[in-house]
Design a protein around this motif. Structure first.
Motif, PDB file in Angstrom:
ATOM      1  N   ALA A  89       0.839  -1.195   0.000  1.00 39.38           N
ATOM      2  CA  ALA A  89       0.000   0.000   0.000  1.00 39.38           C
ATOM      3  C   ALA A  89       0.880   1.253   0.000  1.00 39.38           C
ATOM      4  O   ALA A  89       0.959   1.991   0.976  1.00 39.38           O
ATOM      5  N   THR A  90       1.553   1.449  -1.136  1.00 38.72           N
ATOM      6  CA  THR A  90       2.349   2.669  -1.318  1.00 38.72           C
ATOM      7  C   THR A  90       1.932   3.276  -2.659  1.00 38.72           C
ATOM      8  O   THR A  90       1.305   2.605  -3.482  1.00 38.72           O
ATOM      9  N   PRO A  91       2.273   4.535  -2.891  1.00 38.11           N
ATOM     10  CA  PRO A  91       1.882   5.160  -4.166  1.00 38.11           C
ATOM     11  C   PRO A  91       2.386   4.348  -5.352  1.00 38.11           C
ATOM     12  O   PRO A  91       3.543   3.902  -5.370  1.00 38.11           O
ATOM     13  N   THR A  92       1.533   4.176  -6.328  1.00 34.12           N
ATOM     14  CA  THR A  92       1.778   3.193  -7.385  1.00 34.12           C
ATOM     15  C   THR A  92       1.326   3.745  -8.734  1.00 34.12           C
ATOM     16  O   THR A  92       0.322   4.448  -8.812  1.00 34.12           O
ATOM     17  N   LEU A  93       2.085   3.407  -9.765  1.00 38.72           N
ATOM     18  CA  LEU A  93       1.637   3.696 -11.135  1.00 38.72           C
ATOM     19  C   LEU A  93       1.268   2.392 -11.824  1.00 38.72           C
ATOM     20  O   LEU A  93       2.032   1.420 -11.761  1.00 38.72           O
ATOM     21  N   PHE A  94       0.107   2.377 -12.446  1.00 37.53           N
ATOM     22  CA  PHE A  94      -0.280   1.293 -13.361  1.00 37.53           C
ATOM     23  C   PHE A  94      -0.012   1.816 -14.772  1.00 37.53           C
ATOM     24  O   PHE A  94      -0.513   2.880 -15.140  1.00 37.53           O
ATOM     25  N   LEU A  95       0.722   1.050 -15.554  1.00 37.81           N
ATOM     26  CA  LEU A  95       1.113   1.530 -16.881  1.00 37.81           C
ATOM     27  C   LEU A  95       0.698   0.549 -17.957  1.00 37.81           C
ATOM     28  O   LEU A  95       0.634  -0.664 -17.717  1.00 37.81           O
ATOM     29  N   GLU A  96       0.430   1.076 -19.144  1.00 39.23           N
ATOM     30  CA  GLU A  96       0.226   0.196 -20.296  1.00 39.23           C
ATOM     31  C   GLU A  96       0.894   0.820 -21.510  1.00 39.23           C
ATOM     32  O   GLU A  96       0.918   2.045 -21.666  1.00 39.23           O
ATOM     33  N   PHE A  97       1.466  -0.047 -22.333  1.00 32.69           N
ATOM     34  CA  PHE A  97       2.178   0.393 -23.533  1.00 32.69           C
ATOM     35  C   PHE A  97       1.576  -0.293 -24.748  1.00 32.69           C
ATOM     36  O   PHE A  97       1.315  -1.491 -24.712  1.00 32.69           O
ATOM     37  N   HIS A  98       1.359   0.463 -25.798  1.00 33.42           N
ATOM     38  CA  HIS A  98       0.814  -0.085 -27.054  1.00 33.42           C
ATOM     39  C   HIS A  98       1.763   0.246 -28.193  1.00 33.42           C
ATOM     40  O   HIS A  98       2.318   1.338 -28.240  1.00 33.42           O
ATOM     41  N   GLY A  99       1.899  -0.655 -29.126  1.00 32.86           N
ATOM     42  CA  GLY A  99       2.699  -0.356 -30.311  1.00 32.86           C
ATOM     43  C   GLY A  99       3.163  -1.624 -30.978  1.00 32.86           C
ATOM     44  O   GLY A  99       2.541  -2.675 -30.847  1.00 32.86           O
ATOM     45  N   THR A 100       4.248  -1.499 -31.718  1.00 31.70           N
ATOM     46  CA  THR A 100       4.891  -2.692 -32.242  1.00 31.70           C
ATOM     47  C   THR A 100       5.671  -3.329 -31.092  1.00 31.70           C
ATOM     48  O   THR A 100       5.894  -2.702 -30.053  1.00 31.70           O
ATOM     49  N   GLU A 101       6.123  -4.555 -31.300  1.00 34.28           N
ATOM     50  CA  GLU A 101       6.919  -5.231 -30.254  1.00 34.28           C
ATOM     51  C   GLU A 101       8.100  -4.355 -29.840  1.00 34.28           C
ATOM     52  O   GLU A 101       8.337  -4.127 -28.652  1.00 34.28           O
ATOM     53  N   ALA A 102       8.810  -3.864 -30.848  1.00 37.54           N
ATOM     54  CA  ALA A 102      10.003  -3.066 -30.551  1.00 37.54           C
ATOM     55  C   ALA A 102       9.621  -1.752 -29.881  1.00 37.54           C
ATOM     56  O   ALA A 102      10.270  -1.300 -28.932  1.00 37.54           O
ATOM     57  N   GLY A 103       8.544  -1.158 -30.363  1.00 37.34           N
ATOM     58  CA  GLY A 103       8.129   0.137 -29.821  1.00 37.34           C
ATOM     59  C   GLY A 103       7.711   0.032 -28.370  1.00 37.34           C
ATOM     60  O   GLY A 103       8.051   0.891 -27.539  1.00 37.34           O
ATOM     61  N   VAL A 104       6.970  -1.002 -28.054  1.00 33.61           N
ATOM     62  CA  VAL A 104       6.514  -1.209 -26.678  1.00 33.61           C
ATOM     63  C   VAL A 104       7.706  -1.399 -25.743  1.00 33.61           C
ATOM     64  O   VAL A 104       7.763  -0.835 -24.651  1.00 33.61           O
ATOM     65  N   ARG A 105       8.680  -2.176 -26.210  1.00 31.49           N
ATOM     66  CA  ARG A 105       9.872  -2.416 -25.381  1.00 31.49           C
ATOM     67  C   ARG A 105      10.608  -1.097 -25.139  1.00 31.49           C
ATOM     68  O   ARG A 105      10.992  -0.783 -24.006  1.00 31.49           O
ATOM     69  N   GLU A 106      10.751  -0.326 -26.209  1.00 30.98           N
ATOM     70  CA  GLU A 106      11.447   0.949 -26.138  1.00 30.98           C
ATOM     71  C   GLU A 106      10.757   1.894 -25.138  1.00 30.98           C
ATOM     72  O   GLU A 106      11.407   2.520 -24.302  1.00 30.98           O
ATOM     73  N   GLN A 107       9.436   1.986 -25.234  1.00 30.97           N
ATOM     74  CA  GLN A 107       8.680   2.861 -24.327  1.00 30.97           C
ATOM     75  C   GLN A 107       8.841   2.412 -22.883  1.00 30.97           C
ATOM     76  O   GLN A 107       9.066   3.223 -21.980  1.00 30.97           O
ATOM     77  N   ALA A 108       8.694   1.102 -22.676  1.00 28.18           N
ATOM     78  CA  ALA A 108       8.739   0.582 -21.308  1.00 28.18           C
ATOM     79  C   ALA A 108      10.110   0.812 -20.687  1.00 28.18           C
ATOM     80  O   ALA A 108      10.228   1.217 -19.525  1.00 28.18           O
ATOM     81  N   GLU A 109      11.156   0.586 -21.469  1.00 19.40           N
ATOM     82  CA  GLU A 109      12.506   0.804 -20.936  1.00 19.40           C
ATOM     83  C   GLU A 109      12.715   2.263 -20.558  1.00 19.40           C
ATOM     84  O   GLU A 109      13.307   2.581 -19.522  1.00 19.40           O
ATOM     85  N   ALA A 110      12.174   3.149 -21.400  1.00 17.86           N
ATOM     86  CA  ALA A 110      12.352   4.576 -21.124  1.00 17.86           C
ATOM     87  C   ALA A 110      11.623   4.967 -19.837  1.00 17.86           C
ATOM     88  O   ALA A 110      12.170   5.693 -18.994  1.00 17.86           O
TER      89      ALA A 110
END
Lengths: 456, 456
Positions: A267-288
């Protein structure tokens, strides 16, 4: 009123109801306003029926309030001046889907869930996602948005055109099927967000989107609220096209862990995230984003890779409001809807939480933080007569801070009854007067959802 | 009129001009309408001056037409009922740039070139790009878009708020700084595309975008028009987020090769493309589009990799209108602005070109085809009295085809004088009547750009 009921019953039959239970169901939304029973509820099924009822109401000066799923949080569907509650929830036809142009034509009672179930096999989806099981007509009327707006825009950017019944029963078409147009006044955008005060939406033409090749979701937890918010700010300023970036504060996480049986999270402040794109694009966004989170003390991503884990996560997010109001048994909640420029979001959220804490008020914050929008659910004991008033006092304080930071009282829930008092400060008296000019031009007898948006 | 001129001169001094040459400069835009001289031209520099002039005009019932860069192609700035031409081109201050929120506040006479030059060092840009050197106030008034709209949206999606002077001189603020809001009627969107008929825009708050990490541009040539258009359709249907995808038909290429000294290209149907994103994303997009083009008989990409080659390419694209009208010495052009659903684009364009060819009419097609929008410049000999009428006949035929395909008469140039005749067919009589209701509510004396949008 009696004349309207008699005439409407002549063509609606038992779809025109004056039964007490039905009227009670149409006396308010999910808000905390004092319920008002309409004189009658009309379950309409066609544009023509809507047109006939409006013509009748207009002729007799009877108020009319549109009703969809009844999920409004701001009192929109409360028929404060009684009259007819026009229930559009049976108008659920999906009339056209054009895969080659990625658009569709639907009736207003269609829900986003119904539409997305229908579209799934065709590789398309409708992104606007306010969380609750609401109708798309209602979403248009309130200018709704939700978790995906940071990437796909709000309902405003996803409607191509409308069919609208005007106060006197005339039926118009707005917009069209082309992606853009410079062909006269933007009536579509004027009806979107007009909250049933300018006309009744009977058809909606929506833009659809291709289901992205790759999707991934992650959860990231933070030591404090500022760290989570600042991660969001830097992510947005970096131009990373996140599909969702949702904040839950410690109290909200506590509520969700309990209500939705979310395991493995604290129970601490939390971000829920989702990434959409091509396989490479999603990986790139998530890493960033992960790198930004780590810079701010985030604990790294817990991945929800398969569709089921993703869906459980977003179900918990969508149930956040119910989780919050269940945090204290027997309590209810009102919720703020402040939206500020992204650079001021940390001040807005951290300040709002401090205000609540200083008053000893339990609140849960959940936010579409990529848009600068957050909801603070303020819990109150319905058996304590002063508690709701104290909750409203805190709400006003949070809104005042948001306005001072260049924001708005409502990012997505609309004005309804609850936010009327802030509009003059937000727009200025002259702009508000101009809105009234529009209202009186469109609805000279004031039959359409009277008492909403404007105080008078 | 004399009273207005005398009173305005009292506070504008020699910035209120009745000189013949000045009035001639303000007698029309780049359109082919018959010029009308305004009685006077007012070079305003502040909102307060605009407010005082509007109050004066309203009091005396004198018509007033806003004038920016004078690049309208549809007669917007032609003061058909004379009166005052309100020249806002000296209001060129960039008042605020907020890098952390990616927004800015500008005066209406700022051009996109001026703004982008100013922003470049801060890593941001303003994407809406109609090609010509037009003012952003004028772009708001006409709901402009241009080559980047396929990726970044039109001006409608890139304005956060406006300052507007109403017909009687009152000044209002619309919108705000947050990314979204559900706080009453969308006045911002109502003024965008209102063509100076509802109020005068004196400030604009714009959304800005980060300059993408990587950009690349390519040219692809095709054996025939249908192949180029179908490549576009499939690209869009695949959801590839191209930043620009512009079609030039064989005649337009012939014109551009000659006018802009474009070397290494042949006069065949051609797509100019641009990709924005990360290095990997740009590569991915380009490979996907190139594969689609090859499938349709395209010859593969000629790359414009460095900034200079890219800029030369887009300069040629932006000069396409001038290249077209110079194709036959002494000729002039009118231009269509049809926009259709993407699936109908091949029918619309190939059909329109066939119509022109059948009439022996020289036309050049250039299009923002990713949006389904294309311009067909119809050349005519200004010394042949019947030639302009024949050009208009062809224009009507092209528009009729566009409307029959579910499109609009104007994707981005606006209605002005030239497209009024199509609005009733496009919107229906009742929707058009509702637009008139708005007009008369906002401008009861009809002083604001009378004769535009509506025929009467």
């Amino acid at each position: 009123m009696d004349a309207v009921i008699a005439a409407a019953r002549a063509f609606l039959g038992d779809r025109l109801s004056t039964a007490q239970a039905i009227r009670e169901q149409h006396s308010r939304g999910e808000d905390q306003t004092a319920p008002t029973l309409p004189d009658a509820v009309a379950y309409v099924e066609t544009t023509e029926e809507v047109s006939r009822i409006l013509a009748l109401c207009n002729q007799h000066g009877v108020p009319l309030v549109a009703f969809g799923a009844g999920t409004s949080l701001e009192g929109h569907v409360n028929p404060v001046r009684r009259g007819i509650s026009l229930d559009l929830s049976r108008m659920t036809s999906i009339l056209e889907v054009n895969a080659e142009d990625m658009d569709c034509l639907i009736e207003p009672g269609v829900t986003r869930q119904q539409l997305n179930d229908y579209l799934r096999d065709q590789g398309m989806f409708f992104p606007v996602d306010p969380g609750s099981v609401c109708t798309i007509g209602g979403m248009c009327a309130t200018r709704a948005s939700g978790t995906n707006a940071v990437r796909y825009g709000t309902i405003r950017e996803n409607v191509l055109g409308l069919e609208v019944v005007l106060a006197d029963g005339r039926v118009i078409q707005t917009g069209g099927r082309s992606r853009k147009a410079a062909n006269g006044y933007d009536l579509t955008r004027l009806f979107i967000g007009s909250e049933g005060t300018l006309g009744i939406i009977t058809r909606v033409r929506l833009r659809l989107h291709g289901i992205p090749e790759a999707q991934s979701a992650a959860v990231c937890q933070f030591p404090d609220l500022a760290a989570a918010v600042n991660t969001t700010i830097v992510t947005m300023q970096s131009g990373i096209p996140v599909a969702r970036i949702e904040l839950l504060d410690a109290d909200q996480m506590r509520a969700c862990i309990r209500y939705s049986k979310l395991e493995g999270y604290r129970a601490t402040p939390t971000l829920f995230l989702e990434f959409h794109g091509t396989e490479a694009g999603v990986r790139e966004q998530a890493e960033a984003v992960e790198a930004i989170a780590l810079d701010h003390g985030g604990e790294g991503f817990a991945w929800a890779t398969d569709a089921e884990a993703r869906s459980r996560l977003w179900k918990a997010r969508h149930d956040a409001y119910w989780a919050a109001v269940n945090l204290i048994p027997g309590h209810r909640g009102i919720t703020t809807d402040v939206c500020v420029p992204i650079s001021r979001l940390a001040e807005a959220i951290v300040g709002a939480k401090a205000d609540a804490d200083a008053l000893g008020q339990t609140t849960c914050i959940v936010g579409h933080v990529g848009d600068g929008n957050f909801h603070q659910v303020i819990l109150f004991d319905p058996n304590d007569p002063a508690a709701l008033e104290r909750a409203w006092e805190l709400d006003r304080k949070i809104v005042a801070r948001g306005l001072a930071l260049g924001g708005t009282c409502s990012g997505e829930h609309g004005v309804g009854l609850g936010k009327r008092e802030f509009l003059e400060q937000e727009h200025g008296a002259e702009a508000l007067a101009l809105m009234r000019t529009i209202k009186s031009g469109f609805d000279p007898k004031g039959i359409l959802n009277p008492g909403k948006i404007f105080r008078n």
